[in-house]
Scaffold this active site. Sequence first.
Site, PDB file in Angstrom:
ATOM      1  N   CYS A 121      71.028 -93.505 -57.405  1.00 39.32           N
ATOM      2  CA  CYS A 121      71.040 -95.079 -56.719  1.00 39.32           C
ATOM      3  C   CYS A 121      69.249 -95.970 -57.199  1.00 39.32           C
ATOM      4  O   CYS A 121      68.801 -95.029 -57.655  1.00 39.32           O
ATOM      5  CB  CYS A 121      70.122 -94.498 -55.235  1.00 39.32           C
ATOM      6  SG  CYS A 121      71.532 -94.047 -54.291  1.00 39.32           S
ATOM      7  N   CYS A 202      74.140 -97.917 -55.517  1.00 40.33           N
ATOM      8  CA  CYS A 202      73.461 -97.584 -53.841  1.00 40.33           C
ATOM      9  C   CYS A 202      72.469 -97.965 -54.673  1.00 40.33           C
ATOM     10  O   CYS A 202      71.461 -97.737 -55.651  1.00 40.33           O
ATOM     11  CB  CYS A 202      73.633 -95.701 -54.166  1.00 40.33           C
ATOM     12  SG  CYS A 202      73.499 -95.029 -55.024  1.00 40.33           S
TER      13      CYS A 202
END
Length: 278
Positions: A121, A202
Amino acid sequence: MPLQHSSARTWQRTVLLVGIVVLLVSLVVAVILASVLTQGKQEISPKMLKWKDRGTTRNLQEVILGRCYSYVMARHPELGDKDCLKIWESLKHAFIYKNPCNITTEDYQPLMELASHPTPCNKSLFWSKTNDLVHRYTKSNHNFLTLEDTLLGYMADRVSWCGDPSFPGINYESCPKRSECESNPNSVFWKMASKMFAEAACGVVQVMLNGSIEAGAFRSSSIFGSIEISNLNPDKVSAVQIWLMHDIGGPQRPVQLLQCVNNPDHTDCRLCSSMETP
């Protein structure tokens, strides 16, 4: 009686010999005909299809395997369980002996499953029309990853491939451009890989666009505009930060030092340019 018996045997032997000779002659004729027909087929066998783009990269197997082993053994040992031979076979079977204008997503699905891996992420960096700059940036700043920094992208970056229905099944002379047919091996591959890269993103996502293009930094026809942006998951992506890059001489930007490496004499690259005396 013995004389008649002997004559009968001689006749039988003669008939048998004649039969064997006829059989041998028939076999020889059959072999000759088969050879002639085979040569005729070879002469009229279909030729390689001709296209407008460069052909398959020479030694493609060695290139793909070398990059795969380098990536999973040296660059990312945590991915050491990836089977590079299976990955190569999946790529090969996706296009070999196939018409390069009839490639489908199903052809590449096994490859995508074998070579995919998670993207951390806050590290995804997308780009459009900033190829050279964005990759010089990720090489110097390992906080971000482009598609070409994943295993799939690393293996396929700057190489090409396509098949052909005729022997040997791979066209090393030419491959179709996207303008010739959309469903060509490279276009289908990059669209699928881009979609998967976007779906995996993400956290905070970065985008590097080129602000010096007359047609505009954002193009809906680009891979980013047509595939990646629409496959970002709003439940996983918290924010999108856009970096609008300009040619050297434009507004200052995070990668200006990299641009100055190639343009050291430009006024914007002088350390004390704003403090120069008249």
